[in-house]
Design a protein around this motif. Structure first.
Motif, PDB file in Angstrom:
ATOM      1  N   PHE A   6       9.461  -3.419  -3.730  1.00  0.00           N
ATOM      2  CA  PHE A   6      10.893  -3.209  -3.874  1.00  0.00           C
ATOM      3  C   PHE A   6      11.415  -2.321  -2.757  1.00  0.00           C
ATOM      4  N   VAL A   7      12.629  -2.599  -2.310  1.00  0.00           N
ATOM      5  CA  VAL A   7      13.353  -1.714  -1.404  1.00  0.00           C
ATOM      6  C   VAL A   7      14.757  -1.585  -1.971  1.00  0.00           C
ATOM      7  N   LEU A   8      15.247  -0.354  -2.105  1.00  0.00           N
ATOM      8  CA  LEU A   8      16.571  -0.124  -2.649  1.00  0.00           C
ATOM      9  C   LEU A   8      17.186   1.116  -2.034  1.00  0.00           C
ATOM     10  N   ALA A   9      18.488   1.246  -2.207  1.00  0.00           N
ATOM     11  CA  ALA A   9      19.221   2.416  -1.714  1.00  0.00           C
ATOM     12  C   ALA A   9      19.700   3.218  -2.916  1.00  0.00           C
ATOM     13  N   VAL A  10      19.362   4.498  -2.912  1.00  0.00           N
ATOM     14  CA  VAL A  10      19.719   5.379  -4.035  1.00  0.00           C
ATOM     15  C   VAL A  10      20.563   6.534  -3.494  1.00  0.00           C
ATOM     16  N   PRO A  11      21.703   6.818  -4.109  1.00  0.00           N
ATOM     17  CA  PRO A  11      22.473   7.985  -3.676  1.00  0.00           C
ATOM     18  C   PRO A  11      21.595   9.243  -3.688  1.00  0.00           C
ATOM     19  N   GLU A  12      21.703   9.997  -2.622  1.00  0.00           N
ATOM     20  CA  GLU A  12      20.843  11.174  -2.452  1.00  0.00           C
ATOM     21  C   GLU A  12      20.905  12.122  -3.644  1.00  0.00           C
ATOM     22  N   PRO A  46      14.271   4.572  10.623  1.00  0.00           N
ATOM     23  CA  PRO A  46      15.133   4.351  11.787  1.00  0.00           C
ATOM     24  C   PRO A  46      16.019   3.116  11.641  1.00  0.00           C
ATOM     25  N   ASP A  47      17.159   3.160  12.309  1.00  0.00           N
ATOM     26  CA  ASP A  47      18.021   1.994  12.403  1.00  0.00           C
ATOM     27  C   ASP A  47      17.404   1.038  13.416  1.00  0.00           C
ATOM     28  N   GLY A  48      17.402  -0.243  13.076  1.00  0.00           N
ATOM     29  CA  GLY A  48      16.847  -1.244  13.982  1.00  0.00           C
ATOM     30  C   GLY A  48      17.926  -1.850  14.865  1.00  0.00           C
ATOM     31  N   GLU A  49      17.496  -2.656  15.827  1.00  0.00           N
ATOM     32  CA  GLU A  49      18.454  -3.317  16.704  1.00  0.00           C
ATOM     33  C   GLU A  49      18.990  -4.602  16.076  1.00  0.00           C
ATOM     34  N   THR A  50      18.143  -5.352  15.389  1.00  0.00           N
ATOM     35  CA  THR A  50      18.549  -6.618  14.785  1.00  0.00           C
ATOM     36  C   THR A  50      18.719  -6.489  13.281  1.00  0.00           C
ATOM     37  N   THR A  51      17.757  -5.866  12.638  1.00  0.00           N
ATOM     38  CA  THR A  51      17.842  -5.607  11.200  1.00  0.00           C
ATOM     39  C   THR A  51      16.968  -4.394  10.888  1.00  0.00           C
ATOM     40  N   ASP A  52      17.083  -3.903   9.695  1.00  0.00           N
ATOM     41  CA  ASP A  52      16.294  -2.747   9.279  1.00  0.00           C
ATOM     42  C   ASP A  52      16.391  -2.625   7.762  1.00  0.00           C
ATOM     43  N   LEU A  53      15.716  -1.640   7.215  1.00  0.00           N
ATOM     44  CA  LEU A  53      15.721  -1.465   5.764  1.00  0.00           C
ATOM     45  C   LEU A  53      17.117  -1.134   5.226  1.00  0.00           C
ATOM     46  N   ILE A  65      16.824   5.450   1.321  1.00  0.00           N
ATOM     47  CA  ILE A  65      16.027   4.246   1.086  1.00  0.00           C
ATOM     48  C   ILE A  65      14.816   4.615   0.238  1.00  0.00           C
ATOM     49  N   VAL A  66      14.540   3.788  -0.766  1.00  0.00           N
ATOM     50  CA  VAL A  66      13.347   3.926  -1.594  1.00  0.00           C
ATOM     51  C   VAL A  66      12.514   2.670  -1.385  1.00  0.00           C
ATOM     52  N   PHE A  67      11.247   2.872  -1.063  1.00  0.00           N
ATOM     53  CA  PHE A  67      10.293   1.788  -0.834  1.00  0.00           C
ATOM     54  C   PHE A  67       9.219   1.945  -1.906  1.00  0.00           C
ATOM     55  N   SER A  68       9.085   0.924  -2.759  1.00  0.00           N
ATOM     56  CA  SER A  68       8.230   1.061  -3.938  1.00  0.00           C
ATOM     57  C   SER A  68       7.307  -0.132  -4.095  1.00  0.00           C
ATOM     58  N   PHE A 100      21.529   3.402  -9.049  1.00  0.00           N
ATOM     59  CA  PHE A 100      21.641   2.656  -7.799  1.00  0.00           C
ATOM     60  C   PHE A 100      22.201   1.278  -8.141  1.00  0.00           C
ATOM     61  N   ASP A 101      22.592   0.541  -7.124  1.00  0.00           N
ATOM     62  CA  ASP A 101      23.152  -0.797  -7.321  1.00  0.00           C
ATOM     63  C   ASP A 101      22.018  -1.822  -7.277  1.00  0.00           C
ATOM     64  N   PRO A 102      21.618  -2.362  -8.434  1.00  0.00           N
ATOM     65  CA  PRO A 102      20.487  -3.300  -8.443  1.00  0.00           C
ATOM     66  C   PRO A 102      20.779  -4.612  -7.718  1.00  0.00           C
ATOM     67  N   LYS A 103      22.044  -4.934  -7.483  1.00  0.00           N
ATOM     68  CA  LYS A 103      22.382  -6.153  -6.753  1.00  0.00           C
ATOM     69  C   LYS A 103      21.981  -6.050  -5.281  1.00  0.00           C
ATOM     70  N   ARG A 104      21.810  -4.829  -4.795  1.00  0.00           N
ATOM     71  CA  ARG A 104      21.421  -4.638  -3.389  1.00  0.00           C
ATOM     72  C   ARG A 104      19.921  -4.392  -3.222  1.00  0.00           C
ATOM     73  N   MET A 105      19.192  -4.399  -4.305  1.00  0.00           N
ATOM     74  CA  MET A 105      17.741  -4.212  -4.245  1.00  0.00           C
ATOM     75  C   MET A 105      17.097  -5.513  -3.760  1.00  0.00           C
ATOM     76  N   ILE A 106      16.088  -5.383  -2.911  1.00  0.00           N
ATOM     77  CA  ILE A 106      15.296  -6.552  -2.540  1.00  0.00           C
ATOM     78  C   ILE A 106      13.896  -6.364  -3.116  1.00  0.00           C
ATOM     79  N   TYR A 107      13.277  -7.459  -3.505  1.00  0.00           N
ATOM     80  CA  TYR A 107      11.961  -7.366  -4.125  1.00  0.00           C
ATOM     81  C   TYR A 107      11.224  -8.676  -3.948  1.00  0.00           C
ATOM     82  N   GLY A 108       9.942  -8.611  -4.151  1.00  0.00           N
ATOM     83  CA  GLY A 108       9.104  -9.794  -4.087  1.00  0.00           C
ATOM     84  C   GLY A 108       7.718  -9.454  -4.594  1.00  0.00           C
TER      85      GLY A 108
END
Length: 119
Positions: A6-12, A46-53, A65-68, A100-108
């Motif tokens: 999982f990768v998600l964004a959580v308010p600090e 870090p911010d990427g040039e094309t994409t990033d977390l 960012i939370v990486f789980s 956090f907003d679960p609609k913006r979470m990515i998972y697999g």
């Protein structure tokens, strides 16, 4: 072995509440076969040039960012646990204000391709 990631964004400001919910979730998940659960809070993303977390989850100002991941013995256990965990009354105790907003979470889900450990 089977890994749910999982990768998600959580308010600090929700860091401590997120930790508490994650610890409560683990108590339930391990009862349904999870072997390991790891929540990782952003330190250097870090911010990427094309994409990033950050872009992958639509991170907004003030979010971290939370990486789980959760490790299961196999796909069958992971699949069976989802329905059973959802029905577990302990999950209701974890509900509350969304952290956090679960609609913006990515998972697999993944099978390990290479896994090395230092003894």
């Amino acid at each position: 072995m089977y890994v749910s990631g999982f990768v998600l964004a959580v308010p600090e400001q929700n860091k401590d509440a997120f930790r508490k919910i994650s610890e409560g979730w683990w108590e339930i998940a391990k009862d349904y076969g999870a072997l390991e659960h790891t929540e990782n809070w952003e330190v250097d993303v870090p911010d990427g040039e094309t994409t990033d977390l950050r872009r992958a989850v639509g991170s907004q100002d003030g979010e971290k960012i939370v990486f789980s991941w959760v490790i299961w013995p196999d796909k069958e256990t992971a699949d069976a646990s989802h329905e059973r965990m959802t029905a577990d009354p302990r999950m209701e105790k974890l509900d509350g204000e969304p952290l956090f907003d679960p609609k913006r979470m990515i998972y697999g889900n993944f099978e390990p391709l290479v896994r090395k450990r230092r003894d």
